[in-house]
Design a protein around this motif. Structure first.
Motif, PDB file in Angstrom:
ATOM      1  N   TYR A 148       0.837  -1.208   0.000  1.00  0.00           N
ATOM      2  CA  TYR A 148       0.000   0.000   0.000  1.00  0.00           C
ATOM      3  C   TYR A 148       0.873   1.260   0.000  1.00  0.00           C
ATOM      4  O   TYR A 148       0.661   2.186  -0.796  1.00  0.00           O
ATOM      5  CB  TYR A 148      -0.921  -0.007   1.212  1.00  0.00           C
ATOM      6  CG  TYR A 148      -1.846   1.187   1.285  1.00  0.00           C
ATOM      7  CD1 TYR A 148      -2.941   1.287   0.437  1.00  0.00           C
ATOM      8  CD2 TYR A 148      -1.623   2.213   2.203  1.00  0.00           C
ATOM      9  CE1 TYR A 148      -3.793   2.381   0.495  1.00  0.00           C
ATOM     10  CE2 TYR A 148      -2.467   3.310   2.269  1.00  0.00           C
ATOM     11  CZ  TYR A 148      -3.556   3.382   1.417  1.00  0.00           C
ATOM     12  OH  TYR A 148      -4.393   4.471   1.475  1.00  0.00           O
ATOM     13  N   ALA A 149       1.878   1.284   0.876  1.00  0.00           N
ATOM     14  CA  ALA A 149       2.756   2.455   0.938  1.00  0.00           C
ATOM     15  C   ALA A 149       3.501   2.647  -0.375  1.00  0.00           C
ATOM     16  O   ALA A 149       3.670   3.775  -0.846  1.00  0.00           O
ATOM     17  CB  ALA A 149       3.735   2.306   2.095  1.00  0.00           C
ATOM     18  N   ALA A 150       3.926   1.557  -0.981  1.00  0.00           N
ATOM     19  CA  ALA A 150       4.628   1.656  -2.266  1.00  0.00           C
ATOM     20  C   ALA A 150       3.712   2.225  -3.344  1.00  0.00           C
ATOM     21  O   ALA A 150       4.127   3.062  -4.156  1.00  0.00           O
ATOM     22  CB  ALA A 150       5.149   0.286  -2.686  1.00  0.00           C
ATOM     23  N   SER A 151       2.462   1.782  -3.354  1.00  0.00           N
ATOM     24  CA  SER A 151       1.532   2.262  -4.385  1.00  0.00           C
ATOM     25  C   SER A 151       1.247   3.746  -4.219  1.00  0.00           C
ATOM     26  O   SER A 151       1.160   4.488  -5.206  1.00  0.00           O
ATOM     27  CB  SER A 151       0.227   1.458  -4.346  1.00  0.00           C
ATOM     28  OG  SER A 151      -0.549   1.749  -3.197  1.00  0.00           O
ATOM     29  N   LYS A 152       1.128   4.209  -2.981  1.00  0.00           N
ATOM     30  CA  LYS A 152       0.821   5.617  -2.757  1.00  0.00           C
ATOM     31  C   LYS A 152       2.043   6.502  -2.985  1.00  0.00           C
ATOM     32  O   LYS A 152       1.920   7.622  -3.498  1.00  0.00           O
ATOM     33  CB  LYS A 152       0.258   5.821  -1.346  1.00  0.00           C
ATOM     34  CG  LYS A 152      -1.118   5.198  -1.150  1.00  0.00           C
ATOM     35  CD  LYS A 152      -2.149   5.755  -2.131  1.00  0.00           C
ATOM     36  CE  LYS A 152      -3.550   5.238  -1.851  1.00  0.00           C
ATOM     37  NZ  LYS A 152      -4.566   5.815  -2.755  1.00  0.00           N
ATOM     38  N   ALA A 153       3.229   6.013  -2.621  1.00  0.00           N
ATOM     39  CA  ALA A 153       4.447   6.770  -2.937  1.00  0.00           C
ATOM     40  C   ALA A 153       4.603   6.890  -4.446  1.00  0.00           C
ATOM     41  O   ALA A 153       4.989   7.954  -4.962  1.00  0.00           O
ATOM     42  CB  ALA A 153       5.666   6.077  -2.324  1.00  0.00           C
ATOM     43  N   GLY A 154       4.296   5.809  -5.167  1.00  0.00           N
ATOM     44  CA  GLY A 154       4.343   5.870  -6.624  1.00  0.00           C
ATOM     45  C   GLY A 154       3.349   6.863  -7.183  1.00  0.00           C
ATOM     46  O   GLY A 154       3.651   7.588  -8.149  1.00  0.00           O
ATOM     47  N   LEU A 155       2.152   6.920  -6.593  1.00  0.00           N
ATOM     48  CA  LEU A 155       1.137   7.864  -7.053  1.00  0.00           C
ATOM     49  C   LEU A 155       1.582   9.306  -6.826  1.00  0.00           C
ATOM     50  O   LEU A 155       1.345  10.176  -7.672  1.00  0.00           O
ATOM     51  CB  LEU A 155      -0.187   7.588  -6.334  1.00  0.00           C
ATOM     52  CG  LEU A 155      -1.395   8.392  -6.814  1.00  0.00           C
ATOM     53  CD1 LEU A 155      -1.701   8.117  -8.281  1.00  0.00           C
ATOM     54  CD2 LEU A 155      -2.623   8.085  -5.943  1.00  0.00           C
TER      55      LEU A 155
END
Length: 252
Positions: A148-155
């Motif tokens: 989840y954190a990776a996806s939001k940092a990517g966003l």
């Protein structure tokens, strides 16, 4: 009204943070198409100026058809809010590839594909506003939230890249990084704790403003970002967390 005459697509706009954004957009004068997996529920479904479009945004093939339905209702599109997302709590050792891929598909890939699908509409209008709903977990992380954190940092990173690439077309792109926002899911999570009252008190103490967030708090900021008053703002990731990340923790 700040968004009078504007049109918007809001993904996952039927409940929680998305519901707060949709409600505030309607109050601000916008017409809205909500794209999400479930049918749009009452009372939102019966409000004038709103249409529900059912689509599984984790499936790339569903996005062009969903956008066609939304534009059939709205005509031109001025605003895109990428809010739909998913969060699964898994330790690093238990995280499955399929779970990682689902979170990346919905939280990161779908916002890109939605923006791509709307580029001709934005360019035809002379510009537009894209608002991505990130998270403070794109900046820091809770336990069990690697994907989840990776996806939001990517966003968050993609938000800046879109702002750079699309600015010449008059398209602005910003992100909101919410903290703890009250919802049915967050209430269920607190109720599942061993001492829900203590969990609530501890959570409240993390916030200098003395409360957790509400969906309309995110909606208020989204209205500003979508409006002409934010015409000089692009490429920003705006933390909206009641001061939680500004407060240094103490061990006592």
């Amino acid at each position: 009204m700040e968004l009078a005459g504007k049109t918007a697509i809001i993904t996952g706009g039927g409940q929680g943070i998305g519901g707060g954004i949709t409600s505030r957009f309607l109050e601000a004068g916008a017409r809205v198409a909500v794209i999400q997996r479930r049918p749009l529920a009452e009372p939102l479904a019966s409000q004038p100026g709103v249409m529900g479009v059912q689509a599984d945004l984790s499936d790339p093939a569903s996005i062009p058809h969903a956008v066609d339905q939304a534009t059939g209702f709205l005509g031109t599109i001025d605003i895109l809010v990428n809010n739909a997302g998913i969060m699964l709590e898994r330790s690093v050792e238990d995280l499955q590839l399929a779970e990682w891929e689902l979170m990346m598909a919905l939280n990161l890939r779908a916002p890109l594909l939605m923006a791509q699908a709307l580029l001709p509409h934005f360019r035809g209008n002379g510009g537009g506003s894209v608002i991505n709903i990130g998270s403070i977990e794109g900046i820091a992380a809770n336990p069990g939230h690697a994907a989840y954190a990776a996806s939001k940092a990517g966003l968050h990173g993609m938000t800046k890249a879109l702002a750079v690439d699309l600015g010449a077309d008059g398209i602005r792109c910003n992100a909101i990084a919410p903290g703890w926002i009250h919802s049915a899911l967050s209430e269920n999570y607190l109720e599942a704790q061993g001492d829900p009252a203590a969990a609530r008190a501890g959570l409240k103490a993390l916030h200098p403003v003395g409360r957790t967030g509400r969906p309309e708090d995110i909606g208020n900021l989204a209205v500003f970002l979508a409006s002409d008053r934010a015409g000089f703002m692009t490429g920003e990731v705006l933390v909206l967390d009641g001061g939680r990340m500004s407060k240094l923790p103490l061990s006592f």
